[in-house]
Design a protein around this motif. Structure first.
Motif, PDB file in Angstrom:
ATOM      1  N   THR A   1      13.653  19.867  19.644  1.00  0.00           N
ATOM      2  CA  THR A   1      14.736  19.797  20.614  1.00  0.00           C
ATOM      3  C   THR A   1      14.339  20.654  21.802  1.00  0.00           C
ATOM      4  O   THR A   1      14.110  21.845  21.672  1.00  0.00           O
ATOM      5  CB  THR A   1      16.052  20.315  20.022  1.00  0.00           C
ATOM      6  OG1 THR A   1      15.879  21.671  19.604  1.00  0.00           O
ATOM      7  CG2 THR A   1      16.469  19.477  18.828  1.00  0.00           C
ATOM      8  N   ALA A   2      14.234  20.048  22.955  1.00  0.00           N
ATOM      9  CA  ALA A   2      13.815  20.757  24.165  1.00  0.00           C
ATOM     10  C   ALA A   2      14.262  19.952  25.367  1.00  0.00           C
ATOM     11  O   ALA A   2      14.491  18.736  25.269  1.00  0.00           O
ATOM     12  CB  ALA A   2      12.300  20.930  24.179  1.00  0.00           C
ATOM     13  N   PRO A   3      14.411  20.609  26.508  1.00  0.00           N
ATOM     14  CA  PRO A   3      14.714  19.854  27.732  1.00  0.00           C
ATOM     15  C   PRO A   3      13.614  18.848  27.999  1.00  0.00           C
ATOM     16  O   PRO A   3      12.473  19.032  27.560  1.00  0.00           O
ATOM     17  CB  PRO A   3      14.755  20.942  28.819  1.00  0.00           C
ATOM     18  CG  PRO A   3      14.977  22.221  28.088  1.00  0.00           C
ATOM     19  CD  PRO A   3      14.314  22.058  26.763  1.00  0.00           C
ATOM     20  N   PRO A   4      13.908  17.764  28.679  1.00  0.00           N
ATOM     21  CA  PRO A   4      12.872  16.766  28.992  1.00  0.00           C
ATOM     22  C   PRO A   4      11.666  17.419  29.662  1.00  0.00           C
ATOM     23  O   PRO A   4      11.804  18.291  30.522  1.00  0.00           O
ATOM     24  CB  PRO A   4      13.594  15.811  29.945  1.00  0.00           C
ATOM     25  CG  PRO A   4      15.044  15.964  29.619  1.00  0.00           C
ATOM     26  CD  PRO A   4      15.229  17.392  29.235  1.00  0.00           C
ATOM     27  N   LEU A   5      10.502  17.023  29.222  1.00  0.00           N
ATOM     28  CA  LEU A   5       9.275  17.587  29.785  1.00  0.00           C
ATOM     29  C   LEU A   5       9.051  17.066  31.201  1.00  0.00           C
ATOM     30  O   LEU A   5       9.268  15.891  31.485  1.00  0.00           O
ATOM     31  CB  LEU A   5       8.080  17.228  28.911  1.00  0.00           C
ATOM     32  CG  LEU A   5       8.065  17.815  27.502  1.00  0.00           C
ATOM     33  CD1 LEU A   5       6.839  17.322  26.754  1.00  0.00           C
ATOM     34  CD2 LEU A   5       8.071  19.337  27.544  1.00  0.00           C
ATOM     35  N   GLU A   6       8.625  17.962  32.069  1.00  0.00           N
ATOM     36  CA  GLU A   6       8.321  17.592  33.445  1.00  0.00           C
ATOM     37  C   GLU A   6       6.950  18.150  33.809  1.00  0.00           C
ATOM     38  O   GLU A   6       6.481  19.146  33.238  1.00  0.00           O
ATOM     39  CB  GLU A   6       9.377  18.143  34.394  1.00  0.00           C
ATOM     40  CG  GLU A   6      10.786  17.595  34.125  1.00  0.00           C
ATOM     41  CD  GLU A   6      11.825  18.263  35.005  1.00  0.00           C
ATOM     42  OE1 GLU A   6      11.470  19.270  35.675  1.00  0.00           O
ATOM     43  OE2 GLU A   6      12.974  17.799  35.029  1.00  0.00           O
ATOM     44  N   ARG A   7       6.336  17.517  34.754  1.00  0.00           N
ATOM     45  CA  ARG A   7       4.993  17.922  35.165  1.00  0.00           C
ATOM     46  C   ARG A   7       4.969  19.379  35.627  1.00  0.00           C
ATOM     47  O   ARG A   7       4.045  20.135  35.296  1.00  0.00           O
ATOM     48  CB  ARG A   7       4.513  17.010  36.298  1.00  0.00           C
ATOM     49  CG  ARG A   7       3.164  17.427  36.881  1.00  0.00           C
ATOM     50  CD  ARG A   7       2.722  16.493  37.995  1.00  0.00           C
ATOM     51  NE  ARG A   7       1.569  17.009  38.707  1.00  0.00           N
ATOM     52  CZ  ARG A   7       0.315  16.916  38.271  1.00  0.00           C
ATOM     53  NH1 ARG A   7       0.063  16.319  37.123  1.00  0.00           N
ATOM     54  NH2 ARG A   7      -0.694  17.407  38.965  1.00  0.00           N
ATOM     55  N   ASP A   8       6.006  19.802  36.365  1.00  0.00           N
ATOM     56  CA  ASP A   8       6.024  21.181  36.878  1.00  0.00           C
ATOM     57  C   ASP A   8       6.043  22.198  35.735  1.00  0.00           C
ATOM     58  O   ASP A   8       5.400  23.256  35.823  1.00  0.00           O
ATOM     59  CB  ASP A   8       7.240  21.388  37.774  1.00  0.00           C
ATOM     60  CG  ASP A   8       7.111  20.659  39.103  1.00  0.00           C
ATOM     61  OD1 ASP A   8       5.987  20.203  39.412  1.00  0.00           O
ATOM     62  OD2 ASP A   8       8.121  20.529  39.816  1.00  0.00           O
ATOM     63  N   ARG A   9       6.766  21.887  34.658  1.00  0.00           N
ATOM     64  CA  ARG A   9       6.830  22.821  33.535  1.00  0.00           C
ATOM     65  C   ARG A   9       5.486  22.893  32.818  1.00  0.00           C
ATOM     66  O   ARG A   9       5.040  23.970  32.421  1.00  0.00           O
ATOM     67  CB  ARG A   9       7.937  22.388  32.559  1.00  0.00           C
ATOM     68  CG  ARG A   9       8.156  23.358  31.418  1.00  0.00           C
ATOM     69  CD  ARG A   9       9.625  23.402  31.006  1.00  0.00           C
ATOM     70  NE  ARG A   9      10.078  22.145  30.472  1.00  0.00           N
ATOM     71  CZ  ARG A   9      10.246  21.896  29.165  1.00  0.00           C
ATOM     72  NH1 ARG A   9       9.950  22.835  28.291  1.00  0.00           N
ATOM     73  NH2 ARG A   9      10.711  20.745  28.744  1.00  0.00           N
TER      74      ARG A   9
ATOM     75  N   CYS B   1       7.574  30.273  25.152  1.00  0.00           N
ATOM     76  CA  CYS B   1       9.010  30.123  25.414  1.00  0.00           C
ATOM     77  C   CYS B   1       9.320  28.884  26.251  1.00  0.00           C
ATOM     78  O   CYS B   1      10.450  28.380  26.218  1.00  0.00           O
ATOM     79  CB  CYS B   1       9.555  31.363  26.111  1.00  0.00           C
ATOM     80  SG  CYS B   1       9.702  32.796  25.024  1.00  0.00           S
ATOM     81  N   SER B   2       8.345  28.394  27.003  1.00  0.00           N
ATOM     82  CA  SER B   2       8.573  27.175  27.785  1.00  0.00           C
ATOM     83  C   SER B   2       8.905  25.996  26.889  1.00  0.00           C
ATOM     84  O   SER B   2       9.569  25.048  27.320  1.00  0.00           O
ATOM     85  CB  SER B   2       7.333  26.844  28.624  1.00  0.00           C
ATOM     86  OG  SER B   2       7.088  27.850  29.581  1.00  0.00           O
TER      87      SER B   2
ATOM     88  N   ASP C   1       1.272  12.797  27.153  1.00  0.00           N
ATOM     89  CA  ASP C   1       2.164  11.833  27.798  1.00  0.00           C
ATOM     90  C   ASP C   1       3.592  12.322  27.588  1.00  0.00           C
ATOM     91  O   ASP C   1       4.223  12.045  26.576  1.00  0.00           O
ATOM     92  CB  ASP C   1       1.975  10.445  27.187  1.00  0.00           C
ATOM     93  CG  ASP C   1       2.818   9.381  27.900  1.00  0.00           C
ATOM     94  OD1 ASP C   1       3.655   9.752  28.756  1.00  0.00           O
ATOM     95  OD2 ASP C   1       2.654   8.186  27.581  1.00  0.00           O
ATOM     96  N   TYR C   2       4.108  13.092  28.538  1.00  0.00           N
ATOM     97  CA  TYR C   2       5.400  13.725  28.350  1.00  0.00           C
ATOM     98  C   TYR C   2       6.576  12.810  28.661  1.00  0.00           C
ATOM     99  O   TYR C   2       7.723  13.242  28.691  1.00  0.00           O
ATOM    100  CB  TYR C   2       5.507  15.024  29.162  1.00  0.00           C
ATOM    101  CG  TYR C   2       4.978  14.938  30.576  1.00  0.00           C
ATOM    102  CD1 TYR C   2       5.773  14.460  31.608  1.00  0.00           C
ATOM    103  CD2 TYR C   2       3.687  15.366  30.873  1.00  0.00           C
ATOM    104  CE1 TYR C   2       5.288  14.401  32.901  1.00  0.00           C
ATOM    105  CE2 TYR C   2       3.198  15.308  32.170  1.00  0.00           C
ATOM    106  CZ  TYR C   2       3.995  14.822  33.176  1.00  0.00           C
ATOM    107  OH  TYR C   2       3.523  14.752  34.460  1.00  0.00           O
ATOM    108  N   SER C   3       6.291  11.517  28.866  1.00  0.00           N
ATOM    109  CA  SER C   3       7.385  10.557  29.026  1.00  0.00           C
ATOM    110  C   SER C   3       7.871  10.022  27.683  1.00  0.00           C
ATOM    111  O   SER C   3       8.932   9.395  27.602  1.00  0.00           O
ATOM    112  CB  SER C   3       6.920   9.381  29.901  1.00  0.00           C
ATOM    113  OG  SER C   3       5.901   8.643  29.248  1.00  0.00           O
ATOM    114  N   LEU C   4       7.125  10.278  26.613  1.00  0.00           N
ATOM    115  CA  LEU C   4       7.485   9.784  25.284  1.00  0.00           C
ATOM    116  C   LEU C   4       8.584  10.653  24.672  1.00  0.00           C
ATOM    117  O   LEU C   4       8.757  11.815  25.045  1.00  0.00           O
ATOM    118  CB  LEU C   4       6.252   9.771  24.390  1.00  0.00           C
ATOM    119  CG  LEU C   4       5.110   8.837  24.838  1.00  0.00           C
ATOM    120  CD1 LEU C   4       3.900   8.992  23.913  1.00  0.00           C
ATOM    121  CD2 LEU C   4       5.580   7.396  24.877  1.00  0.00           C
TER     122      LEU C   4
END
Length: 475
Positions: free
Chosen positions: A180-188, A162-163, A376-379
């Motif tokens: 389609t998802a919220p921007p990825l962040e390290r904490d998630r 679900c994350s 690389d969740y900045s892409l």
């Protein structure tokens, strides 16, 4: 005589005296008809209604078909996350299948009657006969001791999925070209990894112990009924990252491995309620005939050049091994070989299929850790822009669902769905008799039993061993 089977969407019809047997699915969602004349993107969400266990995989196959039509590829980050979610959803399905669908057929009825609280997890079979054999009270108690851990592990997997998808078992996160998802962040990402860490105890220790204990208690699970059954695998999503275990695509028949040719995949409507010309029919029109002669099911029979094939975790492992596609998969096959003679391993037994599930689960858990740590969740998560469905064309989407190979094919014209086709693993594994008198793997095994001496519970055990989900096979 008929018997409703728990955990299978269908009715078991049998006549012990005459040696007759059939599995009749109870309904059809007519998905292929309902998609006629709809906007193509609706296939992603509507197809997920077909199965609670393979919903995400139906969405993935649908979006892959649309991307094939659009000649569009997902971004690298989206492709990696699709694969992670696919493998975690498969892991979740394998766990719930073994503990909540298959294992109750073997647990001691006496223990379950004395401990009615376990009805929260499953309904034990009520169609056992005097000669049926079960696990002892002590053996059942040992299995039941793991159920709280099963529940916790399933919960952690659901939260991890679900994350990324927003909901489970279906998800609204897929679009052509990405997700389609919220921007990825390290904490998630770290929160997901913590959930996966909590899954290790069951997957690495308890589950393998339980599978091996069940096979030890019921050695007949290791019986091989056919050494000539063909195997099918559509392969893994592209790995994109190093050190990720991947399956190969291929068809293995007659000791020969060849690439999959989708044009050779056909479906037989023999014995189904569908009319022969139902493809592309408007959902407002009648595409079935309940009075059709000899019809007894909604489950269409998939064939590869008229031959039935086995798909699923064991099949994809063996196809990859026989083709030399991945050294780690071959190592897993060698692990199976320690329990079964390798010549017979390429055949088919319930024990080999069950062991392949937790071996695959271990590999998928390792893949998920590796992929998320290297991501690389900045892409970007998708390609952006609009989708042009104005041209006439065809799109094909293939993936490996929990029970096996899943195919979606879409025909588009003037911005609408002109035709849609779905072939599921159950169309292969649970297939009935076709025009040539051939059955799918599950019914082949059942018809090799001494049916006059076979109880309904024994038939149920065979069906459950094939990851039976009738509804997923009856679009």
């Amino acid at each position: 005589m008929k018997q409703h089977l728990y955990n299978i969407e269908g009715i078991l019809h049998f006549n012990n005296q005459r040696g007759e047997f059939s599995l009749r699915s109870g309904r059809s969602l007519n998905l292929e008809g309902r998609l006629f004349n709809r906007f193509p993107l609706e296939a992603i969400s509507l197809s997920q209604q077909l199965s609670g266990k393979s919903a995400i995989h139906h969405g993935l196959a649908a979006v892959l078909a649309l991307e094939d039509y659009l000649q569009l590829k997902p971004t690298q980050t989206a492709a990696i996350l699709r694969r992670v979610v696919s493998e975690l959803a498969t892991l979740h399905a394998h766990l719930s299948y073994f503990y909540l669908e298959l294992l109750p057929d073997y647990l001691s009825p006496s223990y379950l009657k004395r401990n009615p609280q376990w009805g929260f997890y499953f309904t034990p079979p009520s169609y056992n006969s005097r000669g049926d054999r079960f696990l002892s009270l002590d053996e059942t108690r040992d299995f039941m001791a793991h159920y709280p851990l099963v529940r916790e592990t399933l919960s952690h997997l659901e939260k991890a999925i679900c994350s990324f998808t927003g909901k489970f078992p279906a998800g609204l996160w897929l679009i052509p070209g990405g997700i389609t998802a919220p921007p990825l962040e390290r904490d998630r990402i770290m929160a997901v990894l913590r959930h996966l860490e909590q899954c290790k105890d069951l997957i690495e220790r308890a589950w393998p112990e339980d599978v091996k204990q069940l096979i030890k208690a019921f050695p007949e699970l290791g019986q091989v009924f056919s050494k000539t059954l063909g195997l099918l695998s559509f392969g893994s999503f592209p790995p994109l990252l190093d050190n990720v275990i991947s399956y190969s695509a291929g068809v293995y028949q007659g000791h020969r491995l060849e690439p999959v040719n989708e044009l050779k995949i056909t479906e037989s409507l023999q014995g189904t309620f569908y009319k022969d010309s139902f493809y592309g029919a408007d959902s407002s029109k009648i595409v079935y005939d309940l009075a059709k002669r000899d019809a007894q099911t909604w489950i269409k029979s998939a064939r590869y050049e008229t031959e039935p094939l086995l798909c699923g975790a064991l099949a994809r492992m063996l196809v990859t091994h026989f083709g030399g596609g991945n050294a780690e998969i071959s190592d897993l096959v060698q692990t199976l070989d320690k329990s079964f003679h390798f010549e017979e391993l390429g055949s088919n037994s319930a024990a080999a299929r069950l062991i392949s599930l937790f071996l695959e689960a271990r590999a998928f858990l390792k893949n998920s850790f590796q992929s998320l740590l290297d991501l690389d969740y900045s892409l970007p998560l998708n390609q952006g822009g609009n989708f042009d469905f104005s041209k006439r064309g065809i799109g094909l989407g293939k993936c490996e669902a929990p029970a096996g190979s899943l195919l979606h094919q879409v025909y588009i014209d003037k911005g609408k769905v002109l035709n849609y086709r779905v072939v599921t693993a159950q169309n292969w594994n649970l297939a009935g008799k076709d025009e040539f008198g051939k059955f799918g793997p599950a019914l082949q095994e059942i018809h090799q039993q001494d049916l006059p001496r076979t109880s309904p519970l024994q038939l149920s055990r065979i069906l459950h061993s094939y990851y039976a989900q009738g509804l997923d096979a009856s679009q």
